[in-house]
Motif scaffolding. Structure first.
Motif, PDB file in Angstrom:
ATOM      1  N   ASP A   1      34.464  63.541  13.059  1.00 24.42           N
ATOM      2  CA  ASP A   1      35.434  62.681  12.379  1.00 24.42           C
ATOM      3  C   ASP A   1      35.461  62.953  10.886  1.00 24.42           C
ATOM      4  O   ASP A   1      36.511  62.848  10.244  1.00 24.42           O
TER       5      ASP A   1
ATOM      6  N   ALA B   1      42.630  65.406   6.505  1.00 19.55           N
ATOM      7  CA  ALA B   1      43.629  64.422   6.087  1.00 19.55           C
ATOM      8  C   ALA B   1      43.669  64.275   4.567  1.00 19.55           C
ATOM      9  O   ALA B   1      44.746  64.275   3.951  1.00 19.55           O
TER      10      ALA B   1
ATOM     11  N   GLY C   1      37.650  65.775  10.261  1.00 17.58           N
ATOM     12  CA  GLY C   1      39.031  65.317  10.377  1.00 17.58           C
ATOM     13  C   GLY C   1      39.517  64.639   9.113  1.00 17.58           C
ATOM     14  O   GLY C   1      40.643  64.881   8.658  1.00 17.58           O
ATOM     15  N   TRP C   2      38.683  63.785   8.524  1.00 25.65           N
ATOM     16  CA  TRP C   2      39.076  63.100   7.289  1.00 25.65           C
ATOM     17  C   TRP C   2      39.206  64.073   6.119  1.00 25.65           C
ATOM     18  O   TRP C   2      40.024  63.866   5.224  1.00 25.65           O
TER      19      TRP C   2
ATOM     20  N   TYR D   1      44.445  64.289  12.554  1.00 26.46           N
ATOM     21  CA  TYR D   1      44.127  64.075  11.148  1.00 26.46           C
ATOM     22  C   TYR D   1      44.998  64.890  10.187  1.00 26.46           C
ATOM     23  O   TYR D   1      45.540  64.335   9.233  1.00 26.46           O
TER      24      TYR D   1
END
Length: 491
Positions: free
Chosen positions: A440, A447, A443-444, A358
């Motif tokens: 997740d 990013a 992770g975003w 990410y």
């Protein structure tokens, strides 16, 4: 354009994340290097404290593949029925998961820190710091060794690899493409991601290091040289890797596709397993992991040096002297090292994969590269940029470069980006463990921390501007006034 300052900020965020997690490759490589300095490689056999009862030195499995599930497969030092093989584990995998990673069962189970890995982590960061603390002049001298020595090792490994049984099969597998794979979106996604990451596109590190060049340095020629050397080295290294993988497939009696790994699996599972099958295995393991360590240090130098240069140019103090640079470098290394402590826990591999997939992943680099092309070709103007390059190097680049900036590269970035989003799947580890939704989500966040720098900066600059948007654009337009300047002008 000041409204494009978010591109510089985004690249700084990406390269900071990359510096933080990439060094773990060096940490693991150093750990393996130290354990290679023995008469018998510790991952070659069972019976160690980290091995389980399921550990078995399984190699010649062609009897099971060609026979029934009730057949017997010869293993040392005992025989196993083929029905029992599914529950057995290779000592190479157990060394990686139980000794190196000490892997826990979930992202939510960080577990204890590995003091041996902490020692390797601190050692690696100390080496990086003392190689870059004085600036590009000292780093440049060290790079003469770190950039050239791996070629010596690659040649030695290739000469040895092609003499091994089954090497030719591995090389043929490497050179014979499976054209049907071109219809798979994931192949294009992985290829685009690898190219962008390999050439450090969007990371800003090359831009930062380029700021130390003379104003009239031929950067256009250097770009071609960099591309040729990078791709040629990758192609050459493929022969080294696949000659050994072909040997390993031949020894185990399986198809080469079964032993081919990617990412950490290639460096720390597939290749160490292949080395155990070679004569003088400790020697080849030492050479391989020393080469891996040197290659990684070379990449780490570029990333850390680029980040420090950006910080110093973003907050310039002309009379500060070298002490300011040394303190900035030390602070950068310490902060990154503290972040890395989360990756030397029992759940550290899960954290590493979050950063890898990410923070500096294909999706962030594609986003960054797309907007860089848009700003250069459509906001600043491709023709003006061509004139600026000509003013620096004495001649205009080939016309197709303008079309690459304006059309080809943005379309490729958008295409792969869309493929990436459409084919998005929750992150997994080892194809078995699926990350929880909140993993997740983290992770975003990593990013978006870089991706949002671009639109947020544009919005901030527009809100602060006086007058209408048309008036602002009219003021910004005008003849190019290119001057030699630090990277702070870009950021």
């Amino acid at each position: 354009s000041p409204r494009a300052a978010g591109l510089g900020l985004a690249s700084m965020v990406i390269v900071f994340f990359c510096n933080s997690y990439y060094i773990m490759i060096l940490v693991w490589g150093l750990f393996y290097l130290v354990h290679s300095l023995t008469d018998t490689l510790p991952w070659a056999t069972c019976g160690h404290a980290w091995n389980t009862e399921q550990c078995a030195e399984l190699f010649h499995l062609e009897l099971c593949r060609n026979g029934s599930s009730n057949a017997s497969a010869g293993t040392a030092p005992f025989n196993l029925s083929c029905a029992d093989l599914a529950s057995k584990r290779s000592p190479v995998i157990e060394f990686w998961e139980n000794k190196v990673l000490r892997l826990s069962g979930d992202l939510s189970e960080p577990g204890e820190m590995n003091w041996q890995m902490i020692l390797c982590l601190v050692t690696t960061w100390v080496v990086v710091y003392f190689c870059i603390w004085k600036g590009v002049k000292s780093t440049g001298k060290i790079v003469y060794f770190t950039a050239l020595f791996p070629y010596v090792v690659l040649i030695l490994l290739l000469v040895h690899g092609v003499t091994l049984p089954g090497a030719l099969g591995g090389i043929v597998y490497y050179l014979k493409p499976d054209w049907s794979k071109l219809a798979e979106a994931q192949v294009w996604i992985d290829a685009g991601t690898q190219i962008f990451f390999s050439y450090a596109i969007g990371l800003g590190a090359l831009t930062a290091l380029g700021s130390y060049n003379r104003f009239h340095n031929n950067c256009y020629r250097d770009a071609y040289i960099l591309a040729v050397i990078n791709s040629s080295t990758s192609f050459f290294a493929g022969f080294v890797v696949f000659s050994v993988l072909g040997f390993m497939a031949s020894e185990q009696g399986v198809d080469i596709s079964k032993v081919a790994e990617s990412g950490p699996g290639l460096a720390f599972i597939a290749y160490p397993k292949a080395v155990t099958l070679m004569p003088l295995s400790p020697l080849w393991a030492t050479l391989f992991f020393f080469m891996l360590l040197v290659l990684g240090l070379d990449s780490q130098f570029v990333g850390v040096e680029g980040f420090i240069t950006g910080i110093l140019d973003l907050f310039p103090q002309p009379g500060a002297g070298s002490l300011r640079r040394e303190l900035t470098a030390a602070l950068c290394c310490v902060v990154c090292c503290l972040i890395d402590l989360s990756m030397v826990t029992q759940g550290g591999m899960y954290v590493f994969q979050l950063f890898d997939n990410y923070s500096a992943s294909g999706i962030t680099l594609l986003w960054q590269a797309f907007w860089e092309c848009v700003v250069i070709a459509w906001v600043y103007g491709a023709d003006r940029f061509m004139d600026d390059v000509a003013r620096m190097i004495g001649y205009r680049p080939l016309p197709f470069m303008k079309w690459c900036w304006a059309v080809v590269t943005p379309l490729v970035c958008v295409g792969i980006f869309v493929f990436h989003v459409v084919n998005y799947k929750p992150l997994t580890y080892n194809k078995t463990y699926v990350y929880p939704w909140w993993g997740d989500a983290i992770g975003w966040v990593l990013a978006l921390s870089s991706m949002l720098c671009i639109p947020c900066t544009v919005l901030y600059k527009l809100l602060r501007c006086k007058g209408s948007l048309r008036e602002v654009r009219a003021v910004r337009r005008g003849p190019s006034r290119l001057r030699p300047q630090p990277i702070s002008a870009i950021l």
